[in-house]
Design an enzyme around this catalytic site. Structure first.
Site, short mmCIF file in Angstrom:
data_model
loop_
_atom_site.label_atom_id
_atom_site.label_comp_id
_atom_site.label_asym_id
_atom_site.label_seq_id
_atom_site.Cartn_x
_atom_site.Cartn_y
_atom_site.Cartn_z
N LYS A 170 0.86 -1.19 0.00
CA LYS A 170 0.00 0.00 0.00
C LYS A 170 0.88 1.23 0.00
O LYS A 170 2.03 1.18 0.46
CB LYS A 170 -0.86 0.01 1.28
CG LYS A 170 -2.06 0.89 1.21
CD LYS A 170 -3.30 0.11 0.85
CE LYS A 170 -4.54 0.97 0.90
NZ LYS A 170 -5.76 0.18 0.75
N GLY B 177 -19.73 7.42 7.41
CA GLY B 177 -18.96 7.82 6.23
C GLY B 177 -19.68 7.38 4.98
O GLY B 177 -19.65 6.20 4.63
N VAL B 178 -20.37 8.35 4.30
CA VAL B 178 -21.07 7.97 3.05
C VAL B 178 -20.30 8.53 1.85
O VAL B 178 -20.80 9.37 1.11
CB VAL B 178 -22.55 8.42 3.00
CG1 VAL B 178 -23.47 7.28 3.29
CG2 VAL B 178 -22.84 9.61 3.89
N VAL C 239 -17.59 4.39 -1.58
CA VAL C 239 -18.08 3.01 -1.42
C VAL C 239 -19.46 3.01 -0.78
O VAL C 239 -20.40 2.38 -1.29
CB VAL C 239 -17.11 2.18 -0.53
CG1 VAL C 239 -17.71 0.81 -0.24
CG2 VAL C 239 -15.75 2.03 -1.19
N ALA C 240 -19.59 3.73 0.32
CA ALA C 240 -20.84 3.65 1.08
C ALA C 240 -22.03 4.20 0.29
O ALA C 240 -23.15 3.71 0.44
CB ALA C 240 -20.69 4.37 2.41
N TYR C 241 -21.80 5.20 -0.56
CA TYR C 241 -22.91 5.72 -1.35
C TYR C 241 -23.49 4.60 -2.23
O TYR C 241 -24.70 4.37 -2.25
CB TYR C 241 -22.47 6.90 -2.23
CG TYR C 241 -23.59 7.39 -3.09
CD1 TYR C 241 -24.57 8.25 -2.58
CD2 TYR C 241 -23.72 6.95 -4.42
CE1 TYR C 241 -25.64 8.66 -3.37
CE2 TYR C 241 -24.79 7.35 -5.21
CZ TYR C 241 -25.75 8.21 -4.68
OH TYR C 241 -26.82 8.60 -5.46
#
Ligand SMILES: NC(=O)c1ccc[n+]([C@@H]2O[C@H](COP(=O)([O-])OP(=O)(O)OC[C@H]3O[C@@H](n4cnc5c(N)ncnc54)[C@H](O)[C@@H]3O)[C@@H](O)[C@H]2O)c1
Ligand SMILES: CC(C)C[C@H](N)C(=O)O
Length: 365
Positions: A80, A180-181, A184-186
């Site tokens: 990473k 946390g939107v 990814v979360a959206y």
């Protein structure tokens, strides 16, 4: 920090510090383990309070990628990068081109993609200097931004966690608290909304909250209140270490299924969840849809094939829950065991000397 002591303790292979005065690039590439193949892991751009904090983040995230890629059945190792800086103000194209040249210098030992703070556009700049980058724009034959694929895997994985916690994998009527939107979360919330789940969301960015409220009828709460809301599933989808001594006693959820990397502040917090009977979907298993998707580019991208593999996250989690119950160990310990066994068996089978070793990158042309 005693860097070599830390590297030795968790058996890291290599850490590379990259600096470019012209563009302001300050990057740390951490390569944890390349037994299974070249290290594939994203590039995070973030403001860190200290250089030490950035190094630790790169190291922890790289190790997570070793386990994620192994558990997902990919022939890839773990690495990473973190770039120190504010993605909103410090980015420029030269920075990513300079970084691309450092990746090229590793000659295929490391392949990158997006993570928090970096975009498809940034990957396109890296691609100007190296082939060892995935998640670039689809017009280059790439799979594009991995977030929708991660979100789909999350949705499938959340169903497996629901099955374990509630006896049914239907998410209809379930209340899901999302921290946390972002990217990814959206997309994850879209799947959940379509299935009829109720959403409670928080974020430190008002625009992201408004989008979830408008598009999915989500209820918004303040960032510190997300842990204690009445819900069935808690989905940590921001940054790591949010499952800790302060937050565990506040949780009302029966299951935790989120996209954030390194959700457990320490391993013992995973044991605590097991003791409390909270079903924890290990982060690096449930959030592996993105890496599965970008890894498919190495074979010439085929979305149908990639999504078929992402579907298997459901089965991997079901297996992990079974091992956890059978051996009375936490789910994160069960996942670690699965990943470590795979790495060990491949390590043993690769003891024969080869002059020109074949690896996944040789198939890319
Ligand atoms: N993008 C991917 O495909 C992918 C794949 C695997 C894992 N992940 C991990 O999932 C997480 C989210 O990734 P993303 O790509 O959606 O990033 P993102 O930056 O788009 O989203 C993160 C969101 O969290 C919010 N946030 C940050 N700190 C917060 C806090 N304290 N409280 C509430 N909200 C906060 C941000 O404002 C942002 O909206 C990260 O941990 C990332 O490493 C992402
Ligand atoms: C798409 C992946 C290579 C990187 C992603 N951010 C992850 O943590 O899995």
């Amino acid at each position: 920090m005693e860097l070599f002591t830390y590297m030795e303790e968790y058996d890291y292979e290599q850490v590379i510090f990259c600096q470019d005065k012209n563009s302001g690039l300050k990057a740390i590439i951490a390569l944890h383990d390349t037994t299974l193949g070249p290290a594939l892991g994203g590039t995070r751009m973030w403001t860190y309070d200290s250089e030490e904090e950035a190094v630790i983040d790169a190291l922890r995230l790289a190790k997570g990628m070793t386990y994620k890629n192994a558990a997902a059945g990919l022939n890839l190792g773990g690495g990473k990068t973190v770039i120190i800086g504010d993605p909103k103000v410090d980015k420029n194209s030269e920075m990513f081109r300079a970084f691309g040249r450092y990746i090229q210098g590793l000659n295929g030992r490391y392949i990158t993609a997006e993570d928090v703070g970096t975009t498809e556009h940034d990957m396109d700049h890296i691609y100007m200097e190296t082939d060892y980058v995935t998640g670039i724009s689809p017009e280059f034959g790439s799979s594009g931004n991995p977030s929708p694929a991660t979100a789909y895997g999350m949705y499938r994985g959340m169903k497996a966690a629901a099955k374990e916690a509630f006896g049914t994998d239907s998410l209809e009527g379930k209340t899901i608290a999302v921290q946390g939107v972002g990217n990814v979360a959206y997309h994850m919330c879209k799947h959940l909304h379509e299935e009829g789940a109720k959403l409670i969301v928080t974020d430190i960015n008002q625009e992201s909250i408004d989008r979830a409220v408008n598009d999915f009828g989500a209820q918004a709460v303040a960032p510190d209140d997300i842990y204690s809301v009445d819900c069935d599933i808690y989905a940590p989808c921001a940054l790591g270490a949010t499952i800790n001594d302060d937050t565990i006693p506040q949780l009302k959820a029966k299951a935790i299924a989120g996209s954030a990397n390194n959700q457990l502040a320490e391993e013992r917090h995973g044991d605590k969840l097991h003791e409390l009977g909270i079903v924890y979907a290990p982060d690096y298993v449930i959030n592996s849809g993105g890496v599965i998707n970008v890894a498919d580019e190495l074979n010439g991208y085929n979305q149908e094939r990639a999504y078929k593999q992402i579907e298997t996250i459901y089965d991997s989690l079901t297996k992990i829950f079974e091992i956890s119950k059978r051996d009375n160990i936490s789910t994160h310990a069960a996942a670690d065991r699965m990943a470590e066994e795979r790495i060990e068996s491949v390590r043993k089978s690769r003891s024969t000397f080869l002059q020109n070793e074949h690896n996944i990158i040789s198939r890319r042309q």
